[in-house]
Design a protein around this motif. Structure first.
Motif, mmCIF file in Angstrom:
data_model
loop_
_atom_site.group_PDB
_atom_site.id
_atom_site.type_symbol
_atom_site.label_atom_id
_atom_site.label_comp_id
_atom_site.label_asym_id
_atom_site.label_seq_id
_atom_site.Cartn_x
_atom_site.Cartn_y
_atom_site.Cartn_z
ATOM 1 N N ASN A 64 6.627 39.392 77.703
ATOM 2 C CA ASN A 64 6.530 40.727 78.290
ATOM 3 C C ASN A 64 5.428 40.730 79.347
ATOM 4 N N GLU A 65 5.205 39.583 79.976
ATOM 5 C CA GLU A 65 4.070 39.349 80.854
ATOM 6 C C GLU A 65 3.802 40.450 81.876
ATOM 7 N N GLY A 66 4.775 40.843 82.658
ATOM 8 C CA GLY A 66 4.524 41.766 83.749
ATOM 9 C C GLY A 66 4.617 43.232 83.386
ATOM 10 N N MET A 67 4.871 43.529 82.135
ATOM 11 C CA MET A 67 5.101 44.904 81.716
ATOM 12 C C MET A 67 3.816 45.725 81.818
ATOM 13 N N ALA A 68 3.896 46.846 82.521
ATOM 14 C CA ALA A 68 2.762 47.763 82.591
ATOM 15 C C ALA A 68 2.945 48.895 81.591
ATOM 16 N N SER A 69 4.203 49.262 81.349
ATOM 17 C CA SER A 69 4.478 50.346 80.415
ATOM 18 C C SER A 69 5.924 50.245 79.934
ATOM 19 N N TYR A 70 6.143 50.622 78.673
ATOM 20 C CA TYR A 70 7.482 50.569 78.083
ATOM 21 C C TYR A 70 7.588 51.719 77.098
ATOM 22 N N SER A 71 8.707 52.382 77.106
ATOM 23 C CA SER A 71 8.897 53.490 76.186
ATOM 24 C C SER A 71 10.344 53.493 75.691
ATOM 25 N N GLN A 72 10.508 53.628 74.373
ATOM 26 C CA GLN A 72 11.842 53.700 73.796
ATOM 27 C C GLN A 72 11.746 54.431 72.467
ATOM 28 N N ASP A 73 12.583 55.432 72.270
ATOM 29 C CA ASP A 73 12.657 56.185 71.023
ATOM 30 C C ASP A 73 11.279 56.637 70.522
ATOM 31 N N GLY A 74 10.465 57.155 71.419
ATOM 32 C CA GLY A 74 9.160 57.666 71.030
ATOM 33 C C GLY A 74 8.068 56.623 70.916
ATOM 34 N N GLU A 75 8.416 55.357 71.024
ATOM 35 C CA GLU A 75 7.411 54.295 70.978
ATOM 36 C C GLU A 75 7.028 53.945 72.402
ATOM 37 N N ARG A 76 5.724 53.863 72.643
ATOM 38 C CA ARG A 76 5.248 53.558 73.988
ATOM 39 C C ARG A 76 4.291 52.369 73.926
ATOM 40 N N ILE A 77 4.511 51.382 74.794
ATOM 41 C CA ILE A 77 3.668 50.200 74.876
ATOM 42 C C ILE A 77 3.145 50.095 76.299
ATOM 43 N N THR A 78 1.843 49.964 76.442
ATOM 44 C CA THR A 78 1.215 49.792 77.751
ATOM 45 C C THR A 78 0.225 48.638 77.660
ATOM 46 N N PHE A 79 0.257 47.747 78.631
ATOM 47 C CA PHE A 79 -0.679 46.637 78.663
ATOM 48 C C PHE A 79 -1.761 46.909 79.693
ATOM 49 N N SER A 80 -2.953 46.493 79.389
ATOM 50 C CA SER A 80 -4.055 46.572 80.343
ATOM 51 C C SER A 80 -3.767 45.626 81.499
ATOM 52 N N SER A 81 -4.201 46.006 82.677
ATOM 53 C CA SER A 81 -3.973 45.142 83.835
ATOM 54 C C SER A 81 -4.976 43.999 83.885
ATOM 55 N N ASN A 82 -6.023 44.070 83.062
ATOM 56 C CA ASN A 82 -7.059 43.041 83.067
ATOM 57 C C ASN A 82 -7.334 42.598 81.640
ATOM 58 N N ASP A 83 -7.214 41.312 81.389
ATOM 59 C CA ASP A 83 -7.416 40.792 80.031
ATOM 60 C C ASP A 83 -8.847 40.947 79.537
ATOM 61 N N PHE A 84 -9.792 41.183 80.441
ATOM 62 C CA PHE A 84 -11.204 41.228 80.053
ATOM 63 C C PHE A 84 -11.782 42.642 79.997
ATOM 64 N N ASP A 85 -10.953 43.676 80.220
ATOM 65 C CA ASP A 85 -11.448 45.055 80.210
ATOM 66 C C ASP A 85 -12.162 45.407 78.903
ATOM 67 N N GLU A 86 -11.639 44.937 77.812
ATOM 68 C CA GLU A 86 -12.198 45.246 76.494
ATOM 69 C C GLU A 86 -13.639 44.764 76.340
ATOM 70 N N TRP A 87 -13.988 43.723 77.074
ATOM 71 C CA TRP A 87 -15.328 43.124 76.969
ATOM 72 C C TRP A 87 -16.168 43.352 78.219
ATOM 73 N N ALA A 88 -15.840 44.373 78.995
ATOM 74 C CA ALA A 88 -16.564 44.645 80.242
ATOM 75 C C ALA A 88 -18.057 44.862 79.983
ATOM 76 N N ASP A 89 -18.403 45.566 78.913
ATOM 77 C CA ASP A 89 -19.817 45.807 78.605
ATOM 78 C C ASP A 89 -20.551 44.511 78.288
ATOM 79 N N GLU A 90 -19.930 43.642 77.499
ATOM 80 C CA GLU A 90 -20.561 42.379 77.135
ATOM 81 C C GLU A 90 -20.729 41.470 78.358
ATOM 82 N N ILE A 91 -19.709 41.432 79.192
ATOM 83 C CA ILE A 91 -19.770 40.604 80.401
ATOM 84 C C ILE A 91 -20.855 41.133 81.330
#
Length: 112
Positions: A64-91
């Motif tokens: 699902n590499e390029g997926m930015a957002s997906y929605s089906q039957d009330g389920e929504r999946i969104t991927f961050s555009s940057n793999d390191f966003d979660e650790w921005a404070d630590e970096i």
């Protein structure tokens, strides 16, 4: 790096070697990208957990590499555009701690 691969497999709860090459590629890529962010040629040991975390994220998006957002039957999946966003404070903190500013050089006046 083999130890890093084993730790990644533990995090992903994998016991076989089916995805070892792919996982190693994700680890290598995450290492290279993080070295660029930190402007270093060798990644500090304290950043290895971030590399593993980014590799876990990458593997979980497998096929699902390029997926930015997906929605089906009330389920929504969104991927961050940057793999390191979660650790921005630590970096950011690491960069601040290692930028060379306010780091004096101590000289012993009694040494010859």
């Amino acid at each position: 790096m083999a130890d890093q691969l084993n730790k990644l497999k533990i995090a992903l709860q994998m016991s076989d070697g089916k995805y070892d090459d792919l996982l190693q590629l994700y680890l290598d890529d995450a290492t290279d990208f993080l070295k660029l962010r930190l402007s270093v040629s060798a990644l500090p040991d304290e950043m290895q957990a971030i590399v593993r975390g980014a590799a876990v994220k990458k593997f979980n998006r497998f096929k699902n590499e390029g997926m930015a957002s997906y929605s089906q039957d009330g389920e929504r999946i969104t991927f961050s555009s940057n793999d390191f966003d979660e650790w921005a404070d630590e970096i950011s903190q690491w960069k601040q701690d290692h930028n060379g500013i306010n780091q004096g050089i101590w000289v012993n006046p009694y040494e010859v």
